[in-house]
Design a protein around this motif. Structure first.
Motif, PDB file in Angstrom:
ATOM      1  N   GLY A 158       2.874   1.913  10.544  1.00 49.53           N
ATOM      2  CA  GLY A 158       3.103   2.686   9.321  1.00 49.53           C
ATOM      3  C   GLY A 158       1.782   3.197   8.818  1.00 49.53           C
ATOM      4  N   CYS A 159       1.420   2.806   7.603  1.00 50.58           N
ATOM      5  CA  CYS A 159       0.207   3.368   7.007  1.00 50.58           C
ATOM      6  C   CYS A 159      -1.060   2.776   7.605  1.00 50.58           C
ATOM      7  CB  CYS A 159       0.229   3.181   5.491  1.00 50.58           C
ATOM      8  SG  CYS A 159       0.193   1.469   4.971  1.00 50.58           S
ATOM      9  N   LYS A 219      -2.550  -0.081   6.986  1.00 51.61           N
ATOM     10  CA  LYS A 219      -3.410  -0.866   6.090  1.00 51.61           C
ATOM     11  C   LYS A 219      -3.103  -2.359   6.188  1.00 51.61           C
ATOM     12  CE  LYS A 219      -4.873   2.996   4.298  1.00 51.61           C
ATOM     13  NZ  LYS A 219      -6.002   3.623   4.961  1.00 51.61           N
ATOM     14  N   VAL A 236       0.832  -1.205   0.000  1.00 50.66           N
ATOM     15  CA  VAL A 236       0.000   0.000   0.000  1.00 50.66           C
ATOM     16  C   VAL A 236       0.870   1.260   0.000  1.00 50.66           C
ATOM     17  CG1 VAL A 236      -1.854   1.225   1.150  1.00 50.66           C
ATOM     18  CG2 VAL A 236      -1.786  -1.258   1.243  1.00 50.66           C
ATOM     19  N   CYS A 237       1.849   1.311   0.938  1.00 52.42           N
ATOM     20  CA  CYS A 237       2.650   2.529   1.012  1.00 52.42           C
ATOM     21  C   CYS A 237       4.056   2.329   0.456  1.00 52.42           C
ATOM     22  CB  CYS A 237       2.695   3.070   2.443  1.00 52.42           C
ATOM     23  SG  CYS A 237       3.524   1.997   3.609  1.00 52.42           S
TER      24      CYS A 237
END
Lengths: 109, 190
Positions: A61-62, A64, A8-9
């Motif tokens: 982190g993100c 997700k 995702v990131c």
């Protein structure tokens, strides 16, 4: 130590930045399903020596969820992919086949 | 009128790098489709910097934008400007699907400066801090020992760190410990 890349990131980090979420590609059997199916959904899990598919969350982190294909024996990561899918994408399957010819996991091979 | 103070009230420490708590900073979490032109314009409009690309942050003085995830931006600005900025975002994004919240008082900001700044981060976070891997402008959300943190590096190689306010003292103590004189490893600065 697992080195995962969040699809995702795009960040590559080691496993303490992530959190494991158990087996991937479970099909939910809820209200209206039979006892056997519901039991299977709740309790039956793969416990392979070799190729395995798991859910992971990039919690430091993100944030997700995503899926990872890895080897439980060598801790090698074959690839990570987005969680919005019912089965592993072809490039992940190809990457596994390249290293573990003839692999099989649930209905995937 | 209440007198707002930051978590550690600008505490600072001089080790082999300088560790400072940066004081109050206005922060707005802006969530929505970052591909949408309206959301981009709303963010760049209040922050006054360009839209950062994935995994990056753009900042000038107190203002800036940081890419948090594919649907989240962190808008930074002077503490006193938050309410006006939120009103401007609300006006600009009327009818859009988005979320904008003032999180200024939920965060603490630190700045570490000096030649060993990369090393101090490398001691605490599972991040490759070598000059080839982490460049000025990059923004990384990660873990700092036991708590979540995010940091980015300015052009001057000073590292700016954001943590939750509730763990500000823990983060400051970690940084002080990692920056203690005599504890230089020197691996990143041959």
């Amino acid at each position: 130590m697992l080195i995962l890349t969040c699809p995702v990131c795009g960040v590559t980090g080691e496993e303490t930045e992530f959190h494991g979420g158990g087996e991937a590609h479970l099909k939910r059997f809820g209200p209206g399903s039979g006892d056997t199916e519901f039991h299977g959904y709740l309790f039956t899990r793969e416990n392979p020596k070799g190729v395995h598919f798991e859910r992971w969350r990039h919690n430091n982190g993100c944030g997700k969820w995503f899926h990872a294909a890895r080897c439980t024996m060598t801790l090698e990561i074959f690839g990570t992919y987005l969680a919005q899918t019912y089965e592993p994408p072809q490039h992940i399957k190809d990457a596994i086949t390249a290293k573990r010819p003839g692999w099989k996991w649930r209905e995937f091979s | 009128m209440s007198d707002n103070v930051s978590a550690l009230d600008k505490a600072s420490y001089e080790g082999f790098v300088k560790v400072e708590e940066a004081g109050l900073r206005g922060m707005i979490t802006l969530r929505g489709d970052l591909g949408s032109v309206k959301i981009k314009n709303a963010a760049t409009g209040v922050a006054g910097v360009d839209m950062p690309e994935q995994g990056h942050a753009n900042s000038v003085e107190q203002s800036g934008l940081a890419w948090m995830s594919p649907d989240e931006l962190l808008v930074m600005l002077p503490y006193g400007d938050v309410n006006a900025a939120l009103a401007q975002i609300t006006k600009h994004l009327k009818g859009q699907h988005y979320l904008a919240v003032d999180v200024s008082d939920a965060r603490a900001v630190f700045r570490i400066s000096g030649a060993g700044a990369r090393e101090v981060i490398a001691k605490l976070c599972p991040v490759d801090m070598s000059q080839d891997a982490f460049k000025p402008g990059q923004f990384r959300r990660t873990r700092m020992a036991q708590v979540p943190a995010a940091f980015w590096m300015g052009e001057d190689e000073a590292v700016h760190i954001i943590s939750f306010r509730s763990v500000a003292e823990y983060v400051f103590n970690l940084l002080k410990n990692a920056a203690a004189p005599g504890s230089e490893v020197g691996y990143l600065n041959p």
